[in-house]
Design an enzyme around this catalytic site. Structure first.
Site, mmCIF file in Angstrom:
data_model
loop_
_atom_site.group_PDB
_atom_site.id
_atom_site.type_symbol
_atom_site.label_atom_id
_atom_site.label_comp_id
_atom_site.label_asym_id
_atom_site.label_seq_id
_atom_site.Cartn_x
_atom_site.Cartn_y
_atom_site.Cartn_z
ATOM 1 C CG ASP A 146 -1.865 1.283 1.282
ATOM 2 O OD1 ASP A 146 -2.657 1.190 0.147
ATOM 3 O OD2 ASP A 146 -1.940 1.925 1.948
ATOM 4 C CE LYS A 157 -2.048 4.771 1.261
ATOM 5 N NZ LYS A 157 -2.078 4.848 2.795
#
Length: 814
Positions: A677, A681
């Protein structure tokens, strides 16, 4: 003296006739009242004539229907028995004449124009006879005695000079009757006295001719609408009555489809400067529309209204042999005029090699035949190409006398259409600058009218139409936030947000009229259809609705694959789904370019930092000429929560469980622990900073061994406690040194890295609490002291708020 005209809907029923009587009886001055046939009767007469010509005995039942309707009106509206008897006798005679005429047509199987004109005249002759007895003291006049026409091409046009003389003579008696009743529409030939008419809608024209001849104080047109509207209210819910129009504006709107007044009506009263008042018979207290020589604008608006013709055919004559040849256009329009074909739009290339004309669809076949015949020689020689006819088109016109000398109106008009993916086929603007017209696909008409009405602030609100995909924690919180804020946005910002589509993995629901947010989930599951990405895409494109925004609150790769096609169709995308922006760089770049070329938005602020304004801030810095040198960030609210929760009482495994229970982590926390994740990002931020980077190029320094990610979720929970001791030992050591663990993402010199770091007391990351995120942005301007953005970086409510903020930004409100 005042002239009043009542249309077919105004005289079409006993109740409406009583309304007409009340309106007329309130007048204190003499009035001439022009009336149409009962609503729908003219159409039934034409159909009966067509049946008779085709030897169809069905004309008899149509005639019986017409007779029964008039009998009912007589029975319910004429009070006096003597008047009832008189009217019944006279109407019976008219019906006998009509029956004989239709029977003659039936027997010979032929219908001449003369006979057709006679048949349709019975509608007004019957209605005026009845109304003359409904209004106490009214006197009935025969219009064939003073409305005279001459034939030009295939139509009858009034001989205004002769009409004026005969009207003045007819109504010059002293004292004049308080109420004079005149059947509209009907006329007679100035050559032989045969019954003719002024064409469909001709009752308006009759009233205007009489008003001009008698120098009336005002012409009142009583109909079933409140006046001219800013647009067709059947298409634009927010359309409203235009309080005042100039004569020029009224005739432009009428010519382009506003069916309030028959277009030629304006001409006679315009030259006498007699105002026209359009009023609603069924809402007589309404303001209506006042038409006069010069009309003021409302709130400084430049555009008064939008009108449209939904049955347009475009005929194009083109060829290099037209260039520099004098008389081509004269031949085009003469040939069409000789065959009674009306042209309402002309668009010509400045090179003279093509001319396009707009006609009604019903006239297109004949127009094509006529022009092919006219240019047979040139077509055979190749100097002019075959005539091209395009069907299934519509014409839109914006009207306003104040457009004159105001720059940017045309740009705003076509820009609004272009941003919504509406292609213009042809366009026209006269030097008078009161009308800008364009031809579009008929399928785009509703969308176009909404776009233009919205763009020129003819609507009281700017509108956004949302398709919300995903009804989980983020999607449902978003809808609730919109529900709570909807009224405030309408009242304070004049922004109306409509939910026109909601879908999840199981069901999908779409409604052009909007879906109520209250109880949306039950409505979706009960009335929605089976959902799929293909169905969602197809329904959205089929709706073709203006100012559309696709809102993705899922984590679905299949939904993310829809973005490109939707943006290519001028639908903005707002997404909390990180998959598209962190996918292959080529796909990311292609999506950004598609949005730019289509003039729509591709917004994904919540992909990083939930509701924190990180991406918008970076874009503002770059767009203002700054350059991002370095990024350092804690971007996982989940991991930050875990490392902040670790203590002597709470081991590593329990901290993970608490993150899942608090919904900071995914149900499978390995997604967060793997650093995937955060990697996504960081890739997104680096790309927004200008780097061309792929996920595979990010250096990953992870803190959980690989084998914990390879088994099942159950096995993970069974074994993850094996790491508790080592993490507790490390935590104690760091506590003694006044350091803390943070999972940091960094971008520096086009290099990207994610990994666990030990940060010292005093570092901006040291005191980061709970699930908060933080980013340090170092730029050429913010170099010695980097810009710091810090706050909640996880949670459904703040993520939903970030999505909502992106949606609001599309409306460009402050």
């Amino acid at each position: 003296m005042k002239v009043m005209k009542f249309g077919g809907s105004s005289v079409g029923s006993p109740d409406s006739l009583r309304m007409v009587r009340q309106i007329i009886e309130k007048e204190n001055e003499p009035v001439i009242v022009v009336v149409s046939a009962l609503g729908g009767v003219t159409d039934r007469l034409l159909l009966a004539a067509d049946f008779a010509m085709s030897s169809n005995p069905g004309y008899k039942s149509l005639l019986e229907e017409i007779i029964a309707r008039h009998e009912e009106i007589i029975e319910q509206t004429i009070v006096s028995p003597g008047d009832q008897l008189e009217v019944r006798q006279k109407t019976r005679q008219l019906f006998d004449d009509l029956n004989n005429t239709l029977r003659g047509v039936f027997l010979i199987g032929d219908l001449s124009q003369k006979t057709s004109d006679k048949i349709v005249s019975y509608g007004e002759r019957l209605s005026s006879l009845i109304i003359s007895k409904v209004i106490a003291g009214a006197q009935l006049y025969d219009p064939t005695a003073f409305i005279k026409t001459s034939r030009q091409f295939r139509i009858h046009l009034p001989d205004l000079a002769q009409c004026n003389e005969l009207i003045r003579k007819t109504f010059s008696e002293m004292p004049p009757p308080q109420v004079a009743i005149v059947p509209g529409f009907i006329a007679s030939s100035s050559e032989n006295g045969d019954i003719t008419n002024l064409g469909r809608g001709g009752s308006d024209y009759t009233a205007a001719i009489i008003a001009a001849a008698m120098d009336a104080s005002v012409l009142e047109i009583w109909t079933d609408v409140d006046g001219f509207m800013t647009a067709d209210p059947r298409i634009i819910n927010s359309a409203y009555v235009i309080e005042e129009l100039s004569f020029i504006e009224a005739i432009e709107l009428s010519n382009f489809g506003a069916k309030v007044i028959y277009p030629p009506t304006i001409f006679p009263v315009y030259h006498k400067n007699i105002p026209v008042y359009v009023k609603n018979t069924f809402h007589p207290e309404g303001e209506g529309t006042y038409i006069r020589n010069i009309a003021p604008t409302r709130n400084g608006q430049i555009i008064k209204g939008i009108s449209s013709i939904n049955d347009t055919a475009l005929i194009t004559i083109q060829g290099l042999g037209m260039v520099g040849v004098i008389g081509v256009n004269k031949r085009i329009f003469s040939a069409l005029a000789d065959n009674g074909i009306s042209v309402f739009l002309v668009s010509q290339a400045s090179s003279e090699n093509s001319t396009s004309i707009g006609v009604r669809t019903q006239d297109a076949t004949l127009a094509e035949k006529v022009l092919n015949a006219e240019f047979t020689h040139e077509i055979a020689m190749g100097s002019i190409n075959e005539i091209i006819v395009e069907y299934d088109l519509a014409t839109i016109a914006i009207v306003g006398q104040n457009m004159k000398h105001v720059p940017g109106i045309a740009g705003k008009f076509f820009g609004a259409l272009g941003r919504n993916g509406i292609s213009v086929v042809a366009l026209a603007q006269g030097a008078g600058e009161t009308n800008i017209s364009c031809v579009i696909s008929r399928s785009d008409l509703k969308k176009s009218l909404n776009v233009i009405h919205d763009s020129f602030f003819l609507s009281p609100y700017q509108e956004l139409n949302l398709f919300v995909i995903g009804t989980g924690t983020v999607g449902s919180r978003l809808l609730e936030q919109i529900r709570r804020q909807q009224q405030t946005l309408k009242d304070q910002n004049k922004l109306r947000i409509n939910i026109v589509g909601i879908a999840n993995g199981r069901r999908a629901l779409f409604s052009r009229d909007g879906i109520a947010i209250e109880g949306f989930y039950e409505n979706l599951m009960e009335h929605g259809v089976k959902s799929s990405p293909a169905l969602i895409r197809d329904e959205i494109l089929k709706m073709n609705i203006f100012n559309s925004v696709f809102v993705d609150c899922t984590a679905s790769p299949q939904i993310a694959e829809l973005y490109g096609e939707l943006m290519a169709k001028n639908i903005s995308v707002v997404t909390a789904n990180k998959i598209a922006a962190s996918s292959g760089y080529d796909n990311y770049h292609r999506l950004k370019e598609t949005a730019r070329k289509s003039g729509v938005k591709f917004l994904f602020e919540t992909n990083v930092g939930a509701g924190l304004p990180i991406i918008n801030t970076m874009n503002s810095l770059i767009n203002s000429g700054d350059r991002i040198v370095k990024l350092e960030a804690v971007l996982s609210g989940t991991l930050n929560f875990i490392f902040n929760t670790l203590s002597e009482e709470i081991p590593f495994s329990k901290a993970i469980r608490m993150a899942v229970d608090a919904r900071f982590a995914e149900p499978d926390p390995r997604i967060d622990l793997s650093g995937l994740d955060v990697t996504r990002k960081l890739v997104i931020l680096s790309r927004e900073a200008g780097a061309r980077v792929e996920q595979s190029e990010v250096t990953k320094k992870l803190f959980v061994p690989q084998h914990y990610f390879e088994g099942s979720l159950e096995q993970f929970w069974q074994t993850i406690s094996e790491l508790d001791a080592s993490f507790e030992q490390r935590r104690r050591e760091l506590a003694r040194e006044e350091k803390r663990l943070r999972f940091v993402a960094s971008y520096n010199n086009d290099k990207c890295e994610v990994g666990l770091r030990e940060v010292e007391k005093g570092h901006p990351f040291y005191d980061l609490e709970g699930s908060n995120n933080i980013i340090l942005i170092t730029t050429e301007r913010y170099n010695e002291y980097p810009m710091v953005i810090k706050g909640y970086g996880a949670g459904a409510s703040v993520t939903a708020a970030g999505v909502f903020a992106d949606i609001i930004s599309i409306a460009n409100i402050r």
